[in-house]
Design a protein around this motif. Structure first.
Motif, mmCIF file in Angstrom:
data_model
loop_
_atom_site.group_PDB
_atom_site.id
_atom_site.type_symbol
_atom_site.label_atom_id
_atom_site.label_comp_id
_atom_site.label_asym_id
_atom_site.label_seq_id
_atom_site.Cartn_x
_atom_site.Cartn_y
_atom_site.Cartn_z
ATOM 1 N N HIS A 1 3.744 -1.731 -1.441
ATOM 2 C CA HIS A 1 4.262 -0.919 -2.544
ATOM 3 C C HIS A 1 4.753 -1.816 -3.688
ATOM 4 N N THR B 1 -2.707 -4.016 9.623
ATOM 5 C CA THR B 1 -1.685 -3.101 9.087
ATOM 6 C C THR B 1 -1.656 -3.200 7.567
ATOM 7 N N PHE C 1 10.184 2.582 0.409
ATOM 8 C CA PHE C 1 10.004 2.209 1.817
ATOM 9 C C PHE C 1 10.863 0.995 2.167
ATOM 10 N N LEU D 1 -2.724 -0.234 4.676
ATOM 11 C CA LEU D 1 -1.791 0.209 3.631
ATOM 12 C C LEU D 1 -2.332 -0.134 2.242
ATOM 13 N N SER E 1 1.979 2.551 9.847
ATOM 14 C CA SER E 1 0.810 1.994 9.171
ATOM 15 C C SER E 1 0.212 2.989 8.179
ATOM 16 N N THR E 2 1.067 3.902 7.682
ATOM 17 C CA THR E 2 0.623 4.799 6.618
ATOM 18 C C THR E 2 1.793 5.097 5.686
ATOM 19 N N PHE E 3 1.446 5.355 4.415
ATOM 20 C CA PHE E 3 2.461 5.815 3.462
ATOM 21 C C PHE E 3 2.650 7.325 3.561
ATOM 22 N N TYR F 1 5.847 -3.844 6.002
ATOM 23 C CA TYR F 1 4.485 -3.831 5.438
ATOM 24 C C TYR F 1 4.381 -2.866 4.259
ATOM 25 N N ARG F 2 4.986 -1.662 4.434
ATOM 26 C CA ARG F 2 4.840 -0.654 3.373
ATOM 27 C C ARG F 2 5.534 -1.114 2.093
#
Ligand SMILES: CSC[C@H]1O[C@H](OP(=O)(O)O)[C@H](O)[C@@H]1O
Ligand SMILES: Nc1ncnc2[nH]cnc12
Length: 290
Positions: A73, A192, A32, A196, A116-118, A68-69
């Motif tokens: 991660h 957020t 990401f 995650l 706001s999602t993987f 954020y991701r």
């Protein structure tokens, strides 16, 4: 790579942790993109921890622009199972005063334009998020604060954090609307991250440092960046002591969190039918379930 179970994300005004020992910078890449900065891996009283400056050490990222991701991660890559987030917030209640600490237990989402999602790209998952903060981690954070008996620091356990998009602060009408919803504090980042972190099966809790009364209070100036940073500097030492004590307690007795099995009943797509490229992209999150 060293396994680090505890991650700390520092927000506005908290770009480093002086108490960290034996530090080294770890530059990580993720599917990401790049995190906000190198992660600083070190020890706090002998316990390995990873610190990340959420906005970068020179505060280069708007709340909307934050990776954020990649940040979550990268923590997962290191083996992180608990994230303590330290963040500046405005108060939406008279009794929650600048310099107070809040450990919120709820969020309201007022963000608009940030991933706001993987998940997606052929793999669908819906995590449970009714309790968005890990109750166990929040309990340890609260107990740590109380045990320190910090002079002039009032702790508020529980409360609702409004997560707005920003970067402009709220209008008075918005601030009063959130007050009518009985919300406690306002910021631009933590919901957020909490979402995650839950998808990544990492327990998450917020140490919210109150810096201002936003813009609703008739007897206080409206929030400015200068005000936020000044108040943060005034309780930066307390924040670091709290984090240190929380890390000590966590390392002594690491709790099982609802977050640690969040994906167990969340993934709808049979993974044997999922696109190989997406499975590869999400391998770190999905490996328990493949
Ligand atoms: C500097 S004022 C607004 C800024 O401060 C808070 O940051 P963080 O959550 O990273 O401590 C707020 O969310 C805004 O990003
Ligand atoms: N009043 C406020 N609104 C949004 N984010 C903040 N961060 C600190 N104070 C804030």
């Amino acid at each position: 790579m060293t396994t680090v179970k505890i991650g700390i994300i520092g927000g506005s005004g908290l770009y480093k942790m002086d108490a960290l020992k034996d530090t080294r910078e770890v530059v990580l890449e993720t599917p990401f993109g790049s995190p906000s900065d190198a992660l600083i891996v070190g020890t706090l009283e002998g316990t390995p921890v990873a610190f990340l400056a959420r906005h970068g050490r020179n505060h280069q990222f708007l709340p909307t622009e934050l990776p954020y991701r990649a940040n979550i991660h990268a923590m997962k890559q290191l083996g992180v199972e608990y994230i303590i987030s330290a963040s500046a917030v405005g108060s939406l209640k008279e009794e929650v005063k600048p310099l107070d600490l809040v450990v919120p237990d709820q969020f309201i989402d007022r963000t608009k334009t940030r991933p706001s999602t993987f998940f997606g790209e052929g793999i669908v998952a819906h995590i449970a998020f009714g309790d968005p903060v890990c109750p166990e981690l929040a309990r340890i954070l609260g107990e740590s604060i109380e045990s320190l008996h910090l002079p002039d620091v009032t702790l508020h356990r529980g409360g609702t954090y409004i997560c707005m998009e920003g970067p402009a602060f709220s209008t008075k009408a918005e601030s009063n609307l959130y007050r009518s919803w009985d919300a406690t504090i306002i910021g631009m980042t933590n919901l957020t991250e909490a979402k995650l972190a839950r998808e990544a099966e990492i327990a998450y809790a917020t140490l919210a440092l109150v810096t201002d009364y936003d813009c609703w209070h008739p007897d206080h100036d409206h929030v400015t960046v200068e005000m936020v940073i000044e108040y943060l500097h005034r309780n930066a030492i307390s924040a670091q002591k709290v984090i240190q004590e929380t890390v000590r307690r966590l390392a002594e007795n690491p709790p099982v969190s609802i977050a640690h099995s969040a994906l167990k009943y969340a993934i709808l797509t049979p993974l044997e039918h999922a696109p190989a490229a997406t499975k590869e992209k999400l391998a770190l999150l999905l490996k328990k379930y493949l």
